[in-house]
Design an enzyme around this catalytic site. Structure first.
Site, PDB file in Angstrom:
ATOM      1  CB  CYS A   1      46.843  44.337  28.512  1.00  0.00           C
ATOM      2  SG  CYS A   1      45.704  45.235  27.438  1.00  0.00           S
TER       3      CYS A   1
ATOM      4  CG  ASN B   1      33.986  40.279  38.528  1.00  0.00           C
ATOM      5  OD1 ASN B   1      34.382  41.219  39.204  1.00  0.00           O
ATOM      6  ND2 ASN B   1      33.275  40.438  37.428  1.00  0.00           N
TER       7      ASN B   1
ATOM      8  N   GLY C   1      26.518  47.927  29.982  1.00  0.00           N
ATOM      9  CA  GLY C   1      27.042  47.603  31.301  1.00  0.00           C
ATOM     10  C   GLY C   1      28.510  47.230  31.347  1.00  0.00           C
TER      11      GLY C   1
ATOM     12  CB  SER D   1      33.057  48.409  34.069  1.00  0.00           C
ATOM     13  OG  SER D   1      33.568  47.130  34.348  1.00  0.00           O
TER      14      SER D   1
ATOM     15  CG  HIS E   1      35.486  41.556  29.734  1.00  0.00           C
ATOM     16  ND1 HIS E   1      35.552  42.841  29.233  1.00  0.00           N
ATOM     17  CD2 HIS E   1      34.580  41.585  30.744  1.00  0.00           C
ATOM     18  CE1 HIS E   1      34.736  43.620  29.923  1.00  0.00           C
ATOM     19  NE2 HIS E   1      34.128  42.882  30.840  1.00  0.00           N
TER      20      HIS E   1
END
Length: 185
Positions: free
Chosen positions: A49, A82, A165, A167, A172
């Site tokens: 955010c 990531n 999958g 999380s 996104h």
């Protein structure tokens, strides 16, 4: 011995398919399945955010307000490495034999595309102009990764809901680049 600290690709000698072994990904935080807001355990605010840019990895690409400061608010689409990557950007891409398996260090890329600043947004409900910006972000990253000599294949994918999958609830998608081309491709 036997502990994998970096991901690797192993070729299955029977099917001739490559499989990713990424034990470290098991340590990434997961949003509890019963928490509708999709925050990580103990966090007060979603790291995707606006206002949380300092808790993510530094952005590699963003589209937003003119004159905005990188890694600050005012973005509309944001691309970040990531924090718990399947593939690491650094290292040497060398194919080696290991028993019955061929294996390659997990060299490649793994990025997150934060598609909107709206935590409760939905890709299906975004205006066309916002979807165009997401597609521009994908294009930019694909062009950048095309120049990487260690990459043979780049994939954009999106997990939707924990069953697939995901999380994090915040809208996104992800981009991964690998040193091998999957057999079916």
């Amino acid at each position: 011995k036997g502990v994998i600290t970096m991901s690797e690709l192993r070729r299955d000698p029977i099917t001739n398919r490559w499989v990713v072994i990424a034990a470290e990904r098991g340590k990434r935080p997961q949003a509890p399945p019963d928490k509708k807001e999709g925050l990580l355990g103990g966090e007060q605010q979603c790291p995707f955010c606006p206002g949380s840019e300092d808790v993510t990895t530094p952005e590699v690409f963003a589209l937003g307000q003119s004159g905005r400061v990188p890694n600050g608010p005012g973005w509309e689409v944001r691309v970040i490495p990531n924090r718990y990557p399947i593939f690491k950007h650094q290292g040497e891409c060398v194919r080696r034999g290991f028993g019955l398996f061929d294996h390659i260090e997990g060299i490649g890329v793994h990025e997150v595309v934060v598609e909107t600043p709206d935590h409760n947004g939905s890709l299906a409900d975004l205006p066309v102009a916002s979807i165009q910006k997401i597609l521009l972000a994908y294009r930019n990253r694909l062009v950048v990764h095309r120049e990487n000599p260690n990459l043979r294949y780049v994939l954009v994918f999106r997990n939707y809901r924990p069953e697939a999958g995901a999380s994090m609830r915040h809208p996104h998608s992800q981009i991964i680049g690998t040193p091998i081309t999957p057999l079916l491709v």
